[in-house]
Scaffold this motif. Structure first.
Motif, PDB file in Angstrom:
ATOM      1  N   GLU A  40       0.923  -0.756   0.027  1.00 47.18           N
ATOM      2  CA  GLU A  40      -0.182   0.181   0.205  1.00 47.18           C
ATOM      3  C   GLU A  40       0.350   0.903  -0.173  1.00 47.18           C
ATOM      4  O   GLU A  40       1.880   1.025   0.453  1.00 47.18           O
ATOM      5  CB  GLU A  40      -1.036   0.145   1.182  1.00 47.18           C
ATOM      6  N   GLU A  41       0.489   2.622  -0.877  1.00 45.58           N
ATOM      7  CA  GLU A  41       1.061   3.539  -1.205  1.00 45.58           C
ATOM      8  C   GLU A  41       0.516   4.940  -0.864  1.00 45.58           C
ATOM      9  O   GLU A  41       1.009   5.161  -0.790  1.00 45.58           O
ATOM     10  CB  GLU A  41       2.069   3.151  -2.395  1.00 45.58           C
ATOM     11  N   ASP A  42      -0.264   4.301  -0.770  1.00 46.58           N
ATOM     12  CA  ASP A  42      -1.115   5.554  -0.781  1.00 46.58           C
ATOM     13  C   ASP A  42      -1.270   6.472  -0.191  1.00 46.58           C
ATOM     14  O   ASP A  42      -1.202   5.887   1.696  1.00 46.58           O
ATOM     15  CB  ASP A  42      -2.852   5.218  -1.429  1.00 46.58           C
ATOM     16  N   THR A  43      -0.714   7.707  -0.117  1.00 48.88           N
ATOM     17  CA  THR A  43      -0.387   8.717   1.481  1.00 48.88           C
ATOM     18  C   THR A  43      -1.326   8.885   2.215  1.00 48.88           C
ATOM     19  O   THR A  43      -1.172   7.882   3.968  1.00 48.88           O
ATOM     20  CB  THR A  43      -0.197  10.189   1.067  1.00 48.88           C
ATOM     21  N   GLY A  44      -2.741   8.693   2.150  1.00 46.79           N
ATOM     22  CA  GLY A  44      -3.978   8.704   3.120  1.00 46.79           C
ATOM     23  C   GLY A  44      -4.007   6.946   3.836  1.00 46.79           C
ATOM     24  O   GLY A  44      -4.086   6.832   5.127  1.00 46.79           O
ATOM     25  N   GLU A  45      -3.773   6.069   3.246  1.00 48.47           N
ATOM     26  CA  GLU A  45      -3.587   4.940   3.668  1.00 48.47           C
ATOM     27  C   GLU A  45      -2.660   4.088   4.764  1.00 48.47           C
ATOM     28  O   GLU A  45      -3.293   3.967   5.480  1.00 48.47           O
ATOM     29  CB  GLU A  45      -3.924   3.749   2.595  1.00 48.47           C
ATOM     30  N   VAL A  46      -1.659   5.291   3.845  1.00 53.63           N
ATOM     31  CA  VAL A  46      -0.351   4.907   4.577  1.00 53.63           C
ATOM     32  C   VAL A  46      -0.142   5.269   6.349  1.00 53.63           C
ATOM     33  O   VAL A  46       0.311   4.520   7.266  1.00 53.63           O
ATOM     34  CB  VAL A  46       0.843   5.143   4.122  1.00 53.63           C
ATOM     35  N   ALA A  47      -0.716   6.579   6.262  1.00 52.56           N
ATOM     36  CA  ALA A  47      -1.102   7.202   7.768  1.00 52.56           C
ATOM     37  C   ALA A  47      -2.236   6.529   8.703  1.00 52.56           C
ATOM     38  O   ALA A  47      -1.489   6.841   9.503  1.00 52.56           O
ATOM     39  CB  ALA A  47      -1.783   8.698   7.121  1.00 52.56           C
ATOM     40  N   GLN A  48      -2.900   5.828   7.932  1.00 50.03           N
ATOM     41  CA  GLN A  48      -3.833   5.482   8.744  1.00 50.03           C
ATOM     42  C   GLN A  48      -3.029   4.150   9.378  1.00 50.03           C
ATOM     43  O   GLN A  48      -2.683   3.986  10.599  1.00 50.03           O
ATOM     44  CB  GLN A  48      -5.309   4.495   8.216  1.00 50.03           C
ATOM     45  N   TYR A  49      -2.314   3.738   8.789  1.00 51.62           N
ATOM     46  CA  TYR A  49      -1.290   2.286   9.523  1.00 51.62           C
ATOM     47  C   TYR A  49      -0.752   2.898  10.532  1.00 51.62           C
ATOM     48  O   TYR A  49      -0.325   1.860  11.475  1.00 51.62           O
ATOM     49  CB  TYR A  49      -1.163   1.324   8.158  1.00 51.62           C
ATOM     50  N   VAL A  50       0.197   3.944  10.143  1.00 50.87           N
ATOM     51  CA  VAL A  50       0.887   4.796  11.154  1.00 50.87           C
ATOM     52  C   VAL A  50       0.521   5.338  12.697  1.00 50.87           C
ATOM     53  O   VAL A  50       0.771   4.420  13.492  1.00 50.87           O
ATOM     54  CB  VAL A  50       1.138   5.616   9.805  1.00 50.87           C
ATOM     55  N   ALA A  51      -0.770   5.346  12.012  1.00 50.64           N
ATOM     56  CA  ALA A  51      -1.784   5.475  13.721  1.00 50.64           C
ATOM     57  C   ALA A  51      -1.603   4.765  13.931  1.00 50.64           C
ATOM     58  O   ALA A  51      -2.133   4.422  15.066  1.00 50.64           O
ATOM     59  CB  ALA A  51      -2.968   6.290  12.539  1.00 50.64           C
ATOM     60  N   THR A  52      -2.758   3.349  13.562  1.00 56.43           N
ATOM     61  CA  THR A  52      -3.197   2.031  13.777  1.00 56.43           C
ATOM     62  C   THR A  52      -1.986   1.813  14.618  1.00 56.43           C
ATOM     63  O   THR A  52      -1.748   0.701  16.087  1.00 56.43           O
ATOM     64  CB  THR A  52      -3.497   1.465  13.045  1.00 56.43           C
ATOM     65  N   PHE A  53      -0.540   1.599  13.807  1.00 56.20           N
ATOM     66  CA  PHE A  53       0.737   0.969  14.994  1.00 56.20           C
ATOM     67  C   PHE A  53       1.385   1.986  16.064  1.00 56.20           C
ATOM     68  O   PHE A  53       1.069   1.360  16.853  1.00 56.20           O
ATOM     69  CB  PHE A  53       1.632   1.333  14.012  1.00 56.20           C
ATOM     70  N   SER A  54       1.407   3.461  16.018  1.00 56.23           N
ATOM     71  CA  SER A  54       0.913   4.204  17.143  1.00 56.23           C
ATOM     72  C   SER A  54      -0.004   3.409  18.425  1.00 56.23           C
ATOM     73  O   SER A  54       0.639   3.332  19.623  1.00 56.23           O
ATOM     74  CB  SER A  54       0.478   5.163  17.084  1.00 56.23           C
ATOM     75  N   ASP A  55      -1.436   3.202  17.753  1.00 57.90           N
ATOM     76  CA  ASP A  55      -2.822   2.707  18.829  1.00 57.90           C
ATOM     77  C   ASP A  55      -1.897   1.673  19.902  1.00 57.90           C
ATOM     78  O   ASP A  55      -2.366   1.054  20.943  1.00 57.90           O
ATOM     79  CB  ASP A  55      -3.956   2.875  18.494  1.00 57.90           C
ATOM     80  N   VAL A  56      -1.811   0.332  18.741  1.00 54.94           N
ATOM     81  CA  VAL A  56      -1.446  -0.676  19.270  1.00 54.94           C
ATOM     82  C   VAL A  56       0.230  -1.382  20.080  1.00 54.94           C
ATOM     83  O   VAL A  56      -0.168  -2.021  21.247  1.00 54.94           O
ATOM     84  CB  VAL A  56      -0.957  -1.804  17.990  1.00 54.94           C
ATOM     85  N   GLN A  57       0.812  -0.232  19.902  1.00 58.36           N
ATOM     86  CA  GLN A  57       2.616   0.257  20.695  1.00 58.36           C
ATOM     87  C   GLN A  57       2.072   1.085  22.006  1.00 58.36           C
ATOM     88  O   GLN A  57       2.445   0.621  23.161  1.00 58.36           O
ATOM     89  CB  GLN A  57       3.336   0.952  19.881  1.00 58.36           C
ATOM     90  N   GLY A  58       0.779   1.503  21.933  1.00 54.78           N
ATOM     91  CA  GLY A  58       0.279   2.172  23.055  1.00 54.78           C
ATOM     92  C   GLY A  58      -0.258   1.195  23.993  1.00 54.78           C
ATOM     93  O   GLY A  58       0.035   1.188  24.921  1.00 54.78           O
ATOM     94  N   ALA A  59      -0.930  -0.018  23.396  1.00 53.94           N
ATOM     95  CA  ALA A  59      -1.772  -0.572  24.001  1.00 53.94           C
ATOM     96  C   ALA A  59      -0.914  -1.727  24.274  1.00 53.94           C
ATOM     97  O   ALA A  59      -1.455  -2.743  25.220  1.00 53.94           O
ATOM     98  CB  ALA A  59      -2.810  -1.330  23.399  1.00 53.94           C
ATOM     99  N   SER A  60       0.599  -2.084  24.120  1.00 58.99           N
ATOM    100  CA  SER A  60       1.405  -2.380  24.750  1.00 58.99           C
ATOM    101  C   SER A  60       2.510  -2.920  25.507  1.00 58.99           C
ATOM    102  O   SER A  60       2.475  -1.821  25.711  1.00 58.99           O
ATOM    103  CB  SER A  60       2.163  -2.913  23.389  1.00 58.99           C
ATOM    104  N   LEU A  61       2.951  -3.343  26.509  1.00 63.62           N
ATOM    105  CA  LEU A  61       3.439  -4.237  27.888  1.00 63.62           C
ATOM    106  C   LEU A  61       4.787  -2.705  26.825  1.00 63.62           C
ATOM    107  O   LEU A  61       4.794  -2.919  25.536  1.00 63.62           O
ATOM    108  CB  LEU A  61       3.953  -5.319  28.022  1.00 63.62           C
TER     109      LEU A  61
END
Length: 287
Positions: free
Chosen positions: A248-269
């Protein structure tokens, strides 16, 4: 060729620079085609990196048209074109890696990799024994093919420990991946010990997303985000599937994945708490 650069990334970078030069010169695709007697599609394919080989004469013609006279600038673009022609180490495993542009092609030049895995330990962090057990759990295939799959996966790990240009890895592993028995108890023990050891490297962070976190933004959706050292090489996202991986290279879609990773990282130990959690699972497996 050097293991720390990707022919595909270089080809894409060349295309990006050619498009920028064309736009700066005020030309449309059709203008270039008319001026050089080329089909418009050829110019577009050069800029979108669909052509794996860029002829020296074609590149020189474009640079003359765009008014690029600086010898250093011209040589830099020719160097990209030369590097784009090479085959990466993964070419030896083209029977293993799926797709025209496999994941290792991009991993080779990534400066930062962020990955979230649900069902198994991420491939870049697997031991040979664990990887073999994973492959044996798939569709039936020959022992020779499984061995090639394991060898290819171990080759991928080189990006994390090479002397120059080590990739930075942030791995979030769902607790389900730690609880799922892959192979024997001995294989799992060795895998956990490897995670604890490699997680101490300065360029690797391993976090566990515990069951206690409950529902989260990436529930059931493993993915990998790859960043590159050059600003002109955009961040991309890789998602795996039964058929083949998808980029996936669309900047909007990539931004959503980046935000999602930040969310799961924040929920992790934290990395320290994650290591303790892995030690706890290892102790349970040893009882």
């Amino acid at each position: 060729m050097a293991r720390n650069y990707s022919p595909t990334v270089r080809r894409r970078r060349l295309g990006t620079q050619l498009r920028r030069l064309r736009e700066d010169a005020g030309y449309k695709l059709s203008d270039v085609g008319d001026a050089l007697g080329w089909a418009r599609a050829k110019v577009g394919r050069l800029e979108t990196s669909e052509l794996k080989t860029v002829k020296n004469g074609d590149l020189d013609a474009l640079l003359r048209l765009y008014g690029v006279e600086d010898p250093a600038a011209r040589e830099s673009l020719h160097q990209l074109a030369r590097e784009a022609k090479h085959k990466g180490w993964w070419w030896r495993y083209r029977d293993v890696f799926r797709g025209r542009e496999p994941l290792p092609d991009f991993e080779a030049e990534a400066s930062q990799i962020r990955t979230y895995e649900v069902a198994t330990v991420p491939g870049l962090l697997q031991t040979p024994e664990y990887a073999e057990a994973v492959f044996r759990g798939g569709r039936y295939t020959s022992a020779e093919h499984i061995q090639r799959q394991v060898e290819a996966r171990m080759e991928r790990r080189e990006i994390l420990q090479r002397h120059e240009g080590q990739a930075r890895l942030w791995a979030v592993i769902d607790e389900a991946a730690l609880r799922r028995p892959i192979g024997s108890a001995e294989i799992m023990r060795t895998q956990f010990e490897y995670l604890l050891r490699i997680g101490q490297l300065p360029n690797i962070d391993i976090q566990v997303l515990p069951f206690a976190a409950g529902a989260h933004a990436a529930l059931g959706r493993p993915f990998t985000i790859l960043d590159f050292p050059e600003s002109q090489d955009p961040t991309i996202v890789y998602t795996d599937s039964v058929g083949a991986g998808q980029f996936e290279e669309d900047t909007g879609e990539v931004a959503q994945y980046v935000a999602t990773f930040s969310d799961v990282q924040g929920a992790s130990l934290s990395t320290v708490a994650s290591a303790q959690h892995i030690e706890g699972v290892l102790s349970e497996e040893s009882e």
